[in-house]
Structure formats: structure tokens, C-alpha cells
Design an enzyme around this catalytic site. Structure first.
Site, short mmCIF file in Angstrom:
data_model
loop_
_atom_site.label_atom_id
_atom_site.label_comp_id
_atom_site.label_asym_id
_atom_site.label_seq_id
_atom_site.Cartn_x
_atom_site.Cartn_y
_atom_site.Cartn_z
N GLY A 90 1.09 -1.05 -0.13
CA GLY A 90 0.00 -0.13 0.30
C GLY A 90 0.70 1.21 0.07
N ASP A 91 0.09 2.90 -0.29
CA ASP A 91 0.47 3.82 0.24
C ASP A 91 2.12 4.36 -1.13
OD1 ASP A 91 -0.53 3.94 2.14
OD2 ASP A 91 1.03 3.51 3.02
N LYS B 10 -1.19 5.60 -5.61
CA LYS B 10 -1.46 5.15 -5.82
C LYS B 10 -2.93 6.54 -6.92
CE LYS B 10 -3.46 2.09 -3.43
NZ LYS B 10 -1.31 2.16 -2.67
N ALA C 170 -7.39 3.05 3.74
CA ALA C 170 -6.87 3.55 2.30
C ALA C 170 -6.88 5.56 2.91
CB ALA C 170 -7.58 3.93 0.83
N HIS D 75 -5.46 7.84 -0.16
CA HIS D 75 -4.83 8.51 -1.24
C HIS D 75 -4.06 10.18 -1.56
CE1 HIS D 75 -6.56 4.60 -3.17
NE2 HIS D 75 -5.49 4.48 -2.04
N ARG E 18 -22.87 -13.28 5.13
CA ARG E 18 -24.20 -13.02 4.66
C ARG E 18 -25.48 -12.76 6.40
NH1 ARG E 18 -24.14 -19.16 3.21
NH2 ARG E 18 -23.22 -19.10 5.16
N THR F 105 -3.66 6.83 9.39
CA THR F 105 -3.08 6.91 11.24
C THR F 105 -1.91 7.99 10.88
OG1 THR F 105 -2.00 5.64 10.28
CG2 THR F 105 -4.56 4.28 10.79
N GLU G 120 4.24 6.03 11.74
CA GLU G 120 5.62 5.83 11.27
C GLU G 120 5.43 4.95 9.92
OE1 GLU G 120 9.26 4.88 13.02
OE2 GLU G 120 9.63 6.70 14.11
N SER H 170 7.61 8.80 -11.41
CA SER H 170 7.34 10.19 -10.55
C SER H 170 8.98 10.16 -10.26
CB SER H 170 5.95 9.26 -10.09
OG SER H 170 5.70 10.49 -8.93
N VAL H 171 8.84 11.84 -9.87
CA VAL H 171 9.59 12.12 -9.43
C VAL H 171 9.66 13.16 -8.39
CG1 VAL H 171 11.49 11.59 -11.08
CG2 VAL H 171 10.11 13.95 -11.32
P1 GDP Z 1 -1.50 5.73 -2.28
O1 GDP Z 1 -2.60 5.16 -1.06
O2 GDP Z 1 -1.37 4.55 -2.90
O3 GDP Z 1 -2.66 6.83 -2.71
O4 GDP Z 1 -0.48 6.51 -1.09
P2 GDP Z 1 -0.30 7.61 -0.04
O5 GDP Z 1 -0.74 8.94 -0.60
O6 GDP Z 1 -1.03 6.59 1.02
O7 GDP Z 1 1.25 7.38 0.01
C1 GDP Z 1 1.92 8.17 -0.91
C2 GDP Z 1 2.90 9.50 -0.68
O8 GDP Z 1 4.27 10.32 -1.62
C3 GDP Z 1 1.95 10.68 -0.75
O9 GDP Z 1 2.29 11.48 0.46
C4 GDP Z 1 2.78 11.40 -1.64
O10 GDP Z 1 1.80 12.64 -2.40
C5 GDP Z 1 3.72 10.89 -1.75
N1 GDP Z 1 4.20 10.69 -3.75
C6 GDP Z 1 3.67 10.72 -4.23
N2 GDP Z 1 4.42 10.32 -5.67
C7 GDP Z 1 5.26 11.02 -5.07
C8 GDP Z 1 6.71 10.81 -5.87
O11 GDP Z 1 7.57 10.57 -7.05
N3 GDP Z 1 7.96 11.94 -4.68
C9 GDP Z 1 8.35 11.83 -3.34
N4 GDP Z 1 8.58 12.43 -3.13
N5 GDP Z 1 6.20 11.71 -3.53
C10 GDP Z 1 5.78 11.15 -3.86
P1 IMO Z 2 -3.93 3.37 0.64
O1 IMO Z 2 -5.00 3.06 -0.07
C1 IMO Z 2 -1.13 1.44 3.85
C2 IMO Z 2 -2.59 -1.73 6.43
C3 IMO Z 2 -3.03 -1.57 7.90
C4 IMO Z 2 -2.89 -3.31 8.42
C5 IMO Z 2 -3.67 -3.94 8.18
C6 IMO Z 2 -4.87 -4.54 7.97
O2 IMO Z 2 -3.31 3.91 1.27
O3 IMO Z 2 -2.54 1.77 -0.24
P2 IMO Z 2 -7.18 -2.57 7.43
O4 IMO Z 2 -7.71 -1.47 8.74
O5 IMO Z 2 -7.43 -3.19 6.50
O6 IMO Z 2 -7.97 -4.19 8.49
O7 IMO Z 2 -5.73 -2.77 8.09
O8 IMO Z 2 -3.64 -3.10 6.37
N1 IMO Z 2 -3.47 -1.04 5.79
C7 IMO Z 2 -2.72 0.24 4.46
N2 IMO Z 2 -1.32 0.05 4.65
N3 IMO Z 2 -2.14 1.42 3.21
C8 IMO Z 2 -3.10 1.54 2.81
O9 IMO Z 2 -4.13 1.89 2.16
C9 IMO Z 2 -3.89 0.34 3.60
N4 IMO Z 2 -4.91 0.25 4.26
C10 IMO Z 2 -4.48 -1.42 5.00
O10 IMO Z 2 -2.45 -0.88 8.13
O11 IMO Z 2 -1.46 -3.19 8.55
MG MG Z 3 -2.30 5.86 1.26
#
Ligand code: GDP
Ligand code: IMO
Ligand code: MG
Length: 421
Positions: A12-13, A16, A39, A41, A143, A299, A302, A410-411
Site C-alpha cells: 500500500g501507499d 496510487k 485507504a 490516497h 451473509r 493514521t 511511521e 514519478s519524481v
Molecule cells: P496511495 O495510498 O497509494 O495513494 O499513496 P499515499 O498517498 O498513501 O502515499 C504516497 C505519498 O507519497 C503521498 O504523500 C504522496 O504525496 C507522495 N508521493 C507520490 N509520488 C511521489 C513521488 O514521486 N515523490 C515523492 N517524493 N513523493 C511522492
Molecule cells: P492505501 O490504499 C497501507 C494495512 C494496515 C494493517 C492492515 C490491515 O492508502 O494504500 P485494515 O484496517 O485494512 O484491516 O488493516 O492493512 N493497510 C494499509 N497500509 N496503505 C493502505 O491503503 C492500507 N490499508 C490498510 O496498516 O497493517
Molecule cells: Mg495510502
């Protein structure tokens, strides 16, 4: 027309939200198919930063149709907060956001159950986001769920019956010290708020749009390593985050899937508990966290950081049928003398494997290839021709190992900091 799917390949993160926003101008429709407010995003453009939880990341670009599919779990109170926040910033949603009547509702008691199950697991807890995701999907599969469509008739009655059932389970877990009066009040406001949106049967809508020649982008949440079947079980979320989830979470036939975009970071992160073979516990990990601002969007926790894991990525590419890769956060590795990529796992008995095993919990050591870093600021680069040679070498190496082209790099977090190859 076919549907393209964009999803995370790691934990994740991966970024996307940013990529969906960048790709949205090419599509007529953006749809979420699983997950919920777990999520977060993030999108950045014109000096503004937005974090979306349940609303698709296509919402900022023109009058695209955005759909919340049946595979999503929706918390009405959190959804209302998110939608109102967007409205305040000038992004009205009402006619552009359609919600499946078959999406399941996250009740306040689902969130209590999430906390109660985590507490009961003690040191084995998953480290969930606490949003009630697991218990809501559990009710769906067993269900017992409550769906968006249920709000249209005899809702109070249905709600009370579900709540009573949850209260019994909470009591059996000795989890009784709670007061949800205020939360429940707001949750009910959220239910009323939902009624102004177009509540649809999303499988009919998506397939009609496809027949009408409209293009659809499906936005995954979480990542493949958090998939309930293929991730690092039991340290996973409770939905199918893989490409197949787009079929079941929207009602699209597998033969309608076109490109599958797999998103990865140039390194790797994980939040919450569970195995992470390439995790760095040293100052290199701290440096990645500091430069990459690796703290959870939902949340604030870290994020654990480590080098890119090609063993896990190859597996993710396989189970998703990824056709194109997108590499995020390349700029975060700008200041490193060298960078590493994990190409195999060494098991506790000394054998080395280059495939993703049944279980990654016990004593796995990563085997690395080390490459020179590029020691140059990538964040202001706007075309591939400006890439430093060492960065080109890193990309070439990854493409060769992963046998899939990396089409976008992505940079930086901003919409503009995106390079297509
Ligand atoms: P997602 O859950 O997959 O949409 O990702 P998140 O938004 O949770 O985490 C991605 C983080 O990286 C966000 O704070 C974005 O603003 C940041 N980000 C995305 N692409 C880049 C990149 O190419 N470089 C840097 N430095 N940050 C990025
Ligand atoms: P995005 O879409 C990163 C992790 C939680 C935990 C596990 C289960 O932003 O990438 P849950 O609340 O889903 O039952 O938690 O999954 N987790 C994520 N980690 N990015 C996410 O979403 C997450 N959604 C859930 O931290 O370890
Ligand atoms: Mg995320």
C-alpha cells in the site's frame, strides 16, 4: 471498450492516488472496487494537497463519472466528512459520484469490533487502521451485512438488529467499556447525507458505460502484499486487492480487463505489523523515511522502510497480470551513494529461492544486488533524456528483472512531477 486497472504491488501507499489523478483526463469514468476508509490516497496539484479515503481519485478532473463499487465498504460518517471537505474546496460531488447499493456499510459497532479483535490478539495484532474493515467484510461474507441499498427502507429496524448482534459479540469479548451515542448520531446523519447521491446498481452502470464506448479506470486500494488471499496472511486487509477484485468489486467480466497498471515505489514501505523481508532497521531506513515523509496518510503512524523487493514484485506482477509498471518516489533515493534491490530470499536452512514462498514470516534474509546511486536531484527533471546514467541503469535493471516495462516515473508528489516514457 475495456477497463484498465491500476493497483498497488507492495504493502500500500505506493502513490496510487497521484497516478489515478494524472491518468484521469484519459478516461471517462474512475471507479473504486474494494477497501474503504483504511485507504489514504494523496494528490497534490496547484500547491494544494488532498487525501482521499473512499472517494475515487478521479474527482478533481472535470465532470468524469466516479463510482464507488459494490466491493467497497463505506462508513457514512467518514464519507460525509470527506465529501464536505471536498465541497468546501470547490469540488462538488453530488452529480458526479455514484455509489453502489451493494456496497456494505461500516457501522460504529464494526469499528468497536475491529478494536476488540485487535485487543484479543495481543502481541499478534495486525495493526489495522481501526476503521472496522475486517468486521464489515466478515459480516458480508457470513451473509450478515448491511448494504447501502438497505438505507432506502425500514433502515432503523435493520440497523438495530445488526447492532444488537454486534453487542453480543462485543460482550463475549469482554469489550463493554464504550459509549457510541455521539458517533452513532453523526453516523445516522451520514446515512441521510448519502441519500442525495445517485445510488446505483454499479454492475449495470459500468457495463452500460462500456457498451456506450466509455473508458473506465479502476482504482485499487491497499496493495497486493495486503491481499487477503495472496498477501502476507494474516497480516493483511480483508479484501481482494488484486486485479480480480476489480471484476468482483464492480461486476465486470475478466475478458473486459485491458491494461493492468502496477504501481511500486523505487523502494518499499509497510505500515502496521507483519513480515517485511527487506525492512531496514538502521539509519538508511530512517533516511528513507525522513526524505520520503513516510508517515501514514490515515493514521499518521511511521511507515517501516526498506529496499525494493523484486521477489515479491515478480509475484505481484504474476497474480495481477500486470502489463505496465509505474515507479513512484524515485526522487527519494537521490542522495544515496548506492541503492540495493532484493533478488532472492535466503531461507533459515541456507537454501536460496527466487520465488515468493508460502510464508515469509520465518527467518528470511534478502539477497541484494547493489548498484551505484545517481546522487542527483531528479525532482525537477521533466523528460527521460535528462535522467542521470546511474538512474537509467537502475530502471533498466528493474525492467529486465521484472520483465515488464516501466511506463511512468514519478519524481515528486505534484501532478506535474511525472515523466512518461
Ligand atoms: P496511495 O495510498 O497509494 O495513494 O499513496 P499515499 O498517498 O498513501 O502515499 C504516497 C505519498 O507519497 C503521498 O504523500 C504522496 O504525496 C507522495 N508521493 C507520490 N509520488 C511521489 C513521488 O514521486 N515523490 C515523492 N517524493 N513523493 C511522492
Ligand atoms: P492505501 O490504499 C497501507 C494495512 C494496515 C494493517 C492492515 C490491515 O492508502 O494504500 P485494515 O484496517 O485494512 O484491516 O488493516 O492493512 N493497510 C494499509 N497500509 N496503505 C493502505 O491503503 C492500507 N490499508 C490498510 O496498516 O497493517
Ligand atoms: Mg495510502
Amino acid at each position: 471498450m475495456k477497463v484498465d486497472v491500476l493497483l498497488g504491488l507492495q504493502w500500500g501507499d505506493e502513490g496510487k492516488g497521484k497516478v489515478v489523478d494524472v491518468l484521469t483526463p484519459r478516461y471517462d469514468v474512475v471507479a473504486r472496487f474494494q477497501g474503504g476508509p483504511n485507504a489514504g490516497h494523496t494528490l497534490e496539484f496547484e500547491g494544494q494537497k488532498y487525501v482521499l479515503r473512499s472517494i475515487p481519485s478521479g474527482i478533481f478532473q472535470g465532470d468524469k463519472v466516479n463510482i464507488i463499487g459494490n466491493g467497497v465498504v463505506l462508513a457514512p460518517d467518514l464519507f460525509m466528512d470527506e465529501a464536505k471537505e471536498l465541497e468546501k474546496s470547490g469540488h462538488a460531488l453530488v452529480n458526479r459520484l455514484h455509489i453502489s447499493k451493494k456496497a456494505h456499510l461500516i457501522m460504529p459497532t464494526h469499528r468497536l469490533l475491529d478494536a476488540a479483535y485487535e485487543a484479543a490478539k495481543g502481541k499478534n495484532k495486525v495493526g489495522t487502521t481501526g476503521k472496522g474493515i475486517g468486521p464489515t467484510y466478515t459480516d458480508k461474507i457470513s451473509r450478515n451485512g448491511l448494504r447501502v441499498g438497505d438505507i432506502l427502507e425500514n433502515f432503523e429496524e435493520k440497523y438495530a438488529a445488526h447492532k444488537a448482534r454486534h453487542e453480543k459479540i462485543l460482550a463475549s469479548l469482554n469489550y463493554t467499556d464504550y459509549d457510541i451515542t455521539e458517533v452513532e448520531k453523526k453516523w445516522m446523519e451520514g446515512i441521510e447525507y448519502l441519500k442525495q447521491f445517485e445510488l446505483v446498481v454499479s454492475e449495470h452502470e459500468v457495463n452500460r458505460l462500456l457498451r456506450d464506448g466509455k473508458s473506465v479506470l479502476c482504482e485499487g486500494a491497499q496493495g497486493t502484499m495486503l491481499d487477503v488471499d495472496f498477501g502476507s496472511y494474516p497480516f493483511v486487509t480483508s479484501s481482494n486487492t488484486v486485479c480480480a477484485g476489480a471484476c468482483t468489486g464492480l461486476g465486470i467480466g475478466p475478458n473486459k480487463i485491458g491494461d493492468v497498471y502496477g504501481i511500486m515505489k523505487a523502494y518499499c514501505t509497510r505500515i502496521g505489523a507483519g513480515p517485511f523481508p527487506t525492512e531496514l532497521f538502521d539509519e538508511t531506513g530512517d533516511k528513507i523515511r525522513a526524505i520520503g515523509h513516510e508517515y501514514g496518510a490515515v493514521t499518521g503512524r511511521e511507515r517501516r522502510c526498506g529496499w525494493i523487493d523484486l521477489v515479491a514484485l515478480k509475484y505481484a506482477i504474476m497474480v495481477n497480470g500486470v502489463t505496465k509498471l509505474i515507479m513512484m518516489k524515485s526522487d527519494v533515493l537521490d542522495g544515496f551513494e548506492s541503492v540495493k534491490a532484493c533478488v532472492a530470499y535466503k531461507l533459515s536452512d541456507g537454501t536460496q529461492i527466487d520465488y515468493f514462498p508460502y510464508d515469509i514470516t520465518e527467518g528470511i534474509e534478502p539477497v541484494y544486488v547493489e548498484m551505484p546511486g545517481w546522487n542527483q536531484d531528479l525532482s525537477k527533471i521533466s523528460s527521460e533524456s535528462e535522467f542521470p546514467q546511474a538512474f537509467k541503469n537502475y530502471i533498466d535493471f528493474l525492467e529486465k528483472e521484472l520483465e515488464t516495462p516501466i511506463v511512468i516515473i514519478s519524481v515528486g508528489p505534484d501532478r506535474e512531477q511525472t515523466i512518461e516514457r
